[in-house]
Design a protein around this motif. Sequence first.
Motif, PDB file in Angstrom:
ATOM      1  N   UNK A 113      34.641  34.444  29.906  1.00 45.12           N
ATOM      2  CA  UNK A 113      35.112  34.579  31.639  1.00 45.12           C
ATOM      3  C   UNK A 113      35.991  36.126  31.528  1.00 45.12           C
ATOM      4  N   UNK A 114      36.498  36.587  30.142  1.00 52.93           N
ATOM      5  CA  UNK A 114      36.657  37.450  29.883  1.00 52.93           C
ATOM      6  C   UNK A 114      35.903  38.528  29.468  1.00 52.93           C
ATOM      7  N   UNK A 115      34.517  38.820  29.589  1.00 54.69           N
ATOM      8  CA  UNK A 115      33.796  39.493  29.292  1.00 54.69           C
ATOM      9  C   UNK A 115      32.576  40.126  30.346  1.00 54.69           C
ATOM     10  N   UNK A 116      33.563  39.774  31.418  1.00 50.97           N
ATOM     11  CA  UNK A 116      32.837  39.632  33.097  1.00 50.97           C
ATOM     12  C   UNK A 116      33.363  40.779  33.239  1.00 50.97           C
ATOM     13  N   UNK A 117      33.158  42.653  32.994  1.00 54.14           N
ATOM     14  CA  UNK A 117      34.087  43.641  33.417  1.00 54.14           C
ATOM     15  C   UNK A 117      33.924  44.014  34.605  1.00 54.14           C
ATOM     16  N   UNK A 177      27.214  41.246  34.445  1.00 51.02           N
ATOM     17  CA  UNK A 177      27.694  42.099  35.036  1.00 51.02           C
ATOM     18  C   UNK A 177      28.345  43.292  36.007  1.00 51.02           C
ATOM     19  N   UNK A 178      27.529  41.746  37.111  1.00 51.84           N
ATOM     20  CA  UNK A 178      27.146  41.899  38.438  1.00 51.84           C
ATOM     21  C   UNK A 178      28.652  40.805  39.112  1.00 51.84           C
ATOM     22  N   UNK A 222      28.232  41.519  47.839  1.00 48.75           N
ATOM     23  CA  UNK A 222      29.200  40.917  45.728  1.00 48.75           C
ATOM     24  C   UNK A 222      28.906  40.026  45.579  1.00 48.75           C
ATOM     25  N   UNK A 223      28.347  39.706  44.156  1.00 48.68           N
ATOM     26  CA  UNK A 223      28.216  38.560  43.525  1.00 48.68           C
ATOM     27  C   UNK A 223      29.295  37.234  42.953  1.00 48.68           C
ATOM     28  N   UNK A 227      23.091  35.354  29.828  1.00 42.82           N
ATOM     29  CA  UNK A 227      24.380  35.902  30.861  1.00 42.82           C
ATOM     30  C   UNK A 227      24.227  37.112  30.759  1.00 42.82           C
ATOM     31  N   UNK A 228      23.277  38.431  30.000  1.00 48.53           N
ATOM     32  CA  UNK A 228      22.981  39.655  29.958  1.00 48.53           C
ATOM     33  C   UNK A 228      22.250  40.182  31.512  1.00 48.53           C
ATOM     34  N   UNK A 229      22.076  38.972  31.723  1.00 49.41           N
ATOM     35  CA  UNK A 229      21.460  39.713  33.262  1.00 49.41           C
ATOM     36  C   UNK A 229      22.665  39.452  34.438  1.00 49.41           C
TER      37      UNK A 229
END
Length: 325
Positions: free
Chosen positions: A66-70, A45-46, A6-7, A40-42
């Motif tokens: 921080x709300x863009x981290x799904x 999603x992790x 996990x990241x 950020x894009x890299x």
Amino acid sequence: MMSLKKTVLVGRLMKRYMTTISSLEAEFTVIHEDELCGNTEKYANDIEGIILCPIDVFTLPKLVDMHSLPKLKIISVRGAGVDGLDVVAFRKRNVRIAAIPKVTAEPTADFAFVLMLATARKLSEAVTASKERLTIYDSAYFNLIGRNITGATIGILGMGNIGYCIAKRAMGFNMKILYHNRTRRSQLDEERVDAEYCETLEELLKQVDFLVIAVPLTTETNKLIGQKELAFMKPTSILINIGRGSVVDTDDLVDALQNGTISAAGLDVTEPEPLPKGHPLLQMQNVIITPHCATATMECIEEMSQQAVQNLKSGLSGGVINIEL
């Protein structure tokens, strides 16, 4: 082969706690704040977990949405305060937020008395006088005459974990203990520390020799202490703030100290933090300011780090968190 680890994202100041980071790197893929901001894009999603120092709580949201981290499941704060986070919004996303206020209570309560003793006995002025070779035979010596803590009346604004620890210490100084809280403690709690509840803040303020602020920062407590409230206090009263700087209106506090509305202040927190160079509070002999260091003991730092890591791990696995907000 793709890593199955996990990241987790580590806040900028958390990088200073190398033992903590090493323990995380053994189990997780660790991304540091600087790496995320640079790409950020890299990484967005992790990331499933975030671990932050209290100051990171305020700085990271300004740099990263921080709300863009799904995949985010848990934000673990290595401290008691989370007022820099939009807790309600994270709850709606089922993102858990963990803090560790109980660990910080004892050293923070200790530090409240450091500030009380230092201001009441004019410690800063005494140290300066000693360096200038002042003796008890000099007339200026009488400028160092302070106030007793023993037997004085303490008013605790916020009788949570920290406030209650302060009350326990106040018993050792034979102080009269008053408190005001959003909700009253149980009768048993009050009896254990011989504390008397004040129904209103005004009732508390009018009686105290020392006002110790130990409330968290919320919309209700923001600038809770201003010109009106300070005017209720005695001219000999001393204000101690080990909660959050924004609980006190800084400009009104400056006026109260300059005009003799109250006699002194001991502040481990300020608004803004730090104060700009040349700020009036930094120039006053009757004010002692420390840099938000009430929890800065080796024992507290180690325990906070361990619990923050454990909260992070539990949050990622869906387990029980020590303190969930």
